[in-house]
Design a protein around this motif. Structure first.
Motif, PDB file in Angstrom:
ATOM      1  N   ARG A 119       0.861  -1.180   0.000  1.00  0.00           N
ATOM      2  CA  ARG A 119       0.000   0.000   0.000  1.00  0.00           C
ATOM      3  C   ARG A 119       0.895   1.227   0.000  1.00  0.00           C
ATOM      4  N   VAL A 166      -0.414   4.893  -0.868  1.00  0.00           N
ATOM      5  CA  VAL A 166      -1.124   6.084  -0.384  1.00  0.00           C
ATOM      6  C   VAL A 166      -2.621   5.863  -0.541  1.00  0.00           C
ATOM      7  N   SER A 167      -3.404   6.773  -0.005  1.00  0.00           N
ATOM      8  CA  SER A 167      -4.858   6.713  -0.141  1.00  0.00           C
ATOM      9  C   SER A 167      -5.264   7.107  -1.562  1.00  0.00           C
ATOM     10  N   ALA A 168      -6.142   6.326  -2.172  1.00  0.00           N
ATOM     11  CA  ALA A 168      -6.621   6.617  -3.523  1.00  0.00           C
ATOM     12  C   ALA A 168      -7.474   7.880  -3.565  1.00  0.00           C
ATOM     13  N   ALA A 169      -8.007   8.311  -2.422  1.00  0.00           N
ATOM     14  CA  ALA A 169      -8.802   9.526  -2.369  1.00  0.00           C
ATOM     15  C   ALA A 169      -7.927  10.771  -2.504  1.00  0.00           C
ATOM     16  N   GLU A 170      -6.659  10.671  -2.105  1.00  0.00           N
ATOM     17  CA  GLU A 170      -5.764  11.829  -2.110  1.00  0.00           C
ATOM     18  C   GLU A 170      -4.760  11.826  -3.259  1.00  0.00           C
ATOM     19  N   ASP A 227      -9.047  -1.576  -2.621  1.00  0.00           N
ATOM     20  CA  ASP A 227      -9.607  -1.277  -1.293  1.00  0.00           C
ATOM     21  C   ASP A 227      -9.338   0.161  -0.856  1.00  0.00           C
ATOM     22  N   GLY A 228      -9.431   1.105  -1.804  1.00  0.00           N
ATOM     23  CA  GLY A 228      -9.268   2.509  -1.450  1.00  0.00           C
ATOM     24  C   GLY A 228      -7.827   2.974  -1.337  1.00  0.00           C
ATOM     25  N   TYR A 229      -6.860   2.126  -1.690  1.00  0.00           N
ATOM     26  CA  TYR A 229      -5.444   2.482  -1.629  1.00  0.00           C
ATOM     27  C   TYR A 229      -4.787   2.307  -2.998  1.00  0.00           C
ATOM     28  N   CYS A 282      -1.771   0.845  -4.738  1.00  0.00           N
ATOM     29  CA  CYS A 282      -0.818  -0.199  -4.378  1.00  0.00           C
ATOM     30  C   CYS A 282       0.202  -0.398  -5.502  1.00  0.00           C
TER      31      CYS A 282
END
Length: 187
Positions: free
Chosen positions: A11, A13-17, A28-30, A32
């Motif tokens: 992982r 970073v966050s996929a939202a940022e 899963d929101g990351y 990778c």
């Protein structure tokens, strides 16, 4: 946080940022890592920063569909010509790859009139395009474009031949002509 070595599945970073770039995927929101390499973050104007994984060191050179290759014809039969891929683009390969030019891939028009023995001979050097990975032993190659085909051939007398048309080459010593699928010379 740059120059961090990562492995597939790590992982990052966050996929939202952040946006996922080359060598990454979202799960899963990351964001990778998809391969072993160094994590690199690039700031983009007004958008989310881009996260990529960059490989270090030399990459193995392998033919990919659409790549221009230089190959040496090794065998010819009525259905196909076998060849060894010697260069991908302008870079020589470490070990030759096997390629096949099928009768339907020799030229774009009048495919039903193609004769393999009139297009290629063993020892000819051809410029071709990789069509696909082919079967388990050989890549499928094509010479169907005007700029693809025989670029170097030797005559029976052992002299390098000169292209005199898109389908003939001539020995400068004996003036004998031989049929070939000649590559158009681009200036």
């Amino acid at each position: 946080m740059s120059d961090q070595v990562v492995c597939p599945g790590d992982r990052l970073v966050s996929a939202a940022e952040y946006s996922a770039g080359h060598g990454t995927h979202v799960r899963d929101g990351y964001v990778c890592a998809s391969l072993v390499g160094v994590k690199q973050v690039t700031k983009t104007g007004g958008q989310k920063p881009l996260v990529e994984v960059i490989r270090r060191g030399s990459q193995p050179l392998v033919p990919k569909p659409g790549a221009a290759v230089t190959a040496k014809v090794t065998k010819v039969n009525p259905r196909l010509a076998s060849a060894e891929i010697l260069c991908i683009g302008t870079k020589p390969v470490d070990q030759p790859f096997n390629g096949i030019i099928r009768v339907q891939d020799v030229r774009a028009t009048e495919v039903d009139k193609v004769e393999m023995y009139s297009s290629f001979r063993p020892g000819d050097i051809v410029r071709a395009e990789v069509l696909s990975l082919g079967d388990s032993r050989s890549y499928y190659l094509s010479t169907a474009k005007n700029e693809l085909g025989v670029v170097y051939a030797k005559s029976v007398a052992g002299q390098p031949m000169v292209a005199i048309s898109w389908q003939e080459m001539q020995c400068p010593q004996t003036k004998a002509t031989e049929k070939r699928k000649v590559a158009k010379v681009t200036a």
